[in-house]
Write a protein that holds these residues in place. Structure first.
Motif, mmCIF file in Angstrom:
data_model
loop_
_atom_site.group_PDB
_atom_site.id
_atom_site.type_symbol
_atom_site.label_atom_id
_atom_site.label_comp_id
_atom_site.label_asym_id
_atom_site.label_seq_id
_atom_site.Cartn_x
_atom_site.Cartn_y
_atom_site.Cartn_z
ATOM 1 N N SER A 190 70.386 88.828 85.188
ATOM 2 C CA SER A 190 70.578 87.392 84.971
ATOM 3 C C SER A 190 69.296 86.752 84.448
ATOM 4 O O SER A 190 69.333 85.914 83.544
ATOM 5 C CB SER A 190 71.013 86.709 86.272
ATOM 6 O OG SER A 190 72.239 87.230 86.722
ATOM 7 N N CYS A 191 68.151 87.170 85.017
ATOM 8 C CA CYS A 191 66.864 86.656 84.535
ATOM 9 C C CYS A 191 66.634 87.057 83.079
ATOM 10 O O CYS A 191 66.172 86.247 82.265
ATOM 11 C CB CYS A 191 65.720 87.175 85.404
ATOM 12 S SG CYS A 191 65.750 86.551 87.105
ATOM 13 N N LEU A 192 66.964 88.316 82.753
ATOM 14 C CA LEU A 192 66.828 88.786 81.371
ATOM 15 C C LEU A 192 67.726 87.976 80.441
ATOM 16 O O LEU A 192 67.311 87.600 79.334
ATOM 17 C CB LEU A 192 67.181 90.264 81.288
ATOM 18 C CG LEU A 192 67.195 90.879 79.878
ATOM 19 C CD1 LEU A 192 65.802 90.818 79.266
ATOM 20 C CD2 LEU A 192 67.711 92.316 79.929
ATOM 21 N N LEU A 193 68.944 87.693 80.897
ATOM 22 C CA LEU A 193 69.890 86.917 80.094
ATOM 23 C C LEU A 193 69.358 85.514 79.821
ATOM 24 O O LEU A 193 69.461 85.000 78.700
ATOM 25 C CB LEU A 193 71.236 86.825 80.822
ATOM 26 C CG LEU A 193 72.363 86.083 80.086
ATOM 27 C CD1 LEU A 193 72.740 86.817 78.812
ATOM 28 C CD2 LEU A 193 73.572 85.942 80.996
ATOM 29 N N VAL A 194 68.748 84.883 80.828
ATOM 30 C CA VAL A 194 68.200 83.537 80.666
ATOM 31 C C VAL A 194 67.016 83.556 79.703
ATOM 32 O O VAL A 194 66.878 82.675 78.849
ATOM 33 C CB VAL A 194 67.783 82.957 82.037
ATOM 34 C CG1 VAL A 194 67.053 81.635 81.854
ATOM 35 C CG2 VAL A 194 69.006 82.752 82.915
#
Length: 275
Positions: A55-59
């Motif tokens: 999720s952090c990578l996606l953001v």
């Protein structure tokens, strides 16, 4: 706290994307893949530990994607790519007024969404995109009493004048007007000297939400403030609630700038909280 953490990662993505250009196709593919993996991981208990880092990578990737588009992507027909107009000539711009014009006794200012560009002499015509900050001034040397045109949001107009880059700061620490306009996706300024150089082609060339809700509400608020207050108090309330700063005196602006609170006179959620 989760929102704060994701905001930091989004900022990191924006900072990276503002410095480096990434392949849009590859970036889009990685974004889609990351989203699919996150959706798949929700159904598998053994993969739950991968959801947060993914999720952090996606953001971060979303911030990079947005920043790349904002900083580096320019359509081939963008008005920002056209050169400044020579002082002895004039071009013709056709477009739609996207906001309520700021009308004074001798000038009108508004943002124009450009549709068509006609070169000096009318030899070349181009379909264009992008916004310009426009100023129409009364021609003080013209003896004819040409009335000030009644321009409204949503008007499709045609104007003759000069196109130029927005001025930047001339001295260290000075306000950078050009940078301010660019942050609002406005890359050029346009000056029309004389009311006779502006003509209205059609009306109501704007979405129904703005036509029937947003702009009527803003006009109602401004009218109510004018009926109940005056002077600096009215000017301050208009800036605080609607972002309308045209009535704020130069002395008041300078006081706000010196105190470091000029940002108060703009529309934001923080201002709503103050009220």
């Amino acid at each position: 706290m989760p929102a704060f953490i994701f905001s930091l990662f989004f900022i990191i993505g924006i900072l990276i994307g503002s410095q480096y250009i990434f392949n849009t196709a590859v970036l889009t593919g990685v974004l889609i893949m990351a989203m699919l993996i996150i959706v798949f991981s929700y159904k598998k208990d053994s993969y739950q530990k991968f959801i947060f880092p993914l999720s952090c990578l996606l953001v971060i990737l979303s911030g990079i994607f947005k920043s790349n588009i904002d900083f580096f992507y320019t359509p081939d027909n963008s008005i920002s790519l056209f050169p400044d107009t020579d002082r002895k000539s004039s071009i013709t711009l056709t477009g739609v007024i996207t906001g309520l014009p700021d009308t004074d006794t001798g000038k009108i200012r508004f943002v124009l969404e450009c549709w068509k560009f006609i070169s000096a002499g009318g030899s070349d015509t181009f379909n264009v995109t992008g916004d310009v900050m426009t100023e129409v001034r009364k021609n003080i040397f013209d003896k004819r009493r040409i009335p000030q045109p009644r321009l409204e949001a949503g008007d499709l107009i045609s104007m003759k004048g000069r196109l130029s880059d927005a001025p930047g700061k001339r001295n260290p620490g000075e306000f950078d007007y050009g940078k301010y306009l660019r942050t609002n996706n406005i890359y050029k300024t346009f000056y029309a000297g004389g009311y006779e150089n502006v003509s209205v082609i059609s009306k109501n060339e704007i979405g129904p939400v703005y036509r029937y809700a947003v702009f009527p509400l803003k006009i109602f608020v401004l009218k109510t403030i004018n009926e109940n207050y005056s002077g600096d108090e009215a000017a301050f309330l208009k800036g605080l609630i609607t972002g309308e700063r045209s009535d704020i005196s130069e002395e008041m602006k300078e006081s706000f700038v010196n105190a470091g609170v000029m940002h108060l006179i703009a529309v934001s959620g923080l201002n709503v909280a103050y009220i």
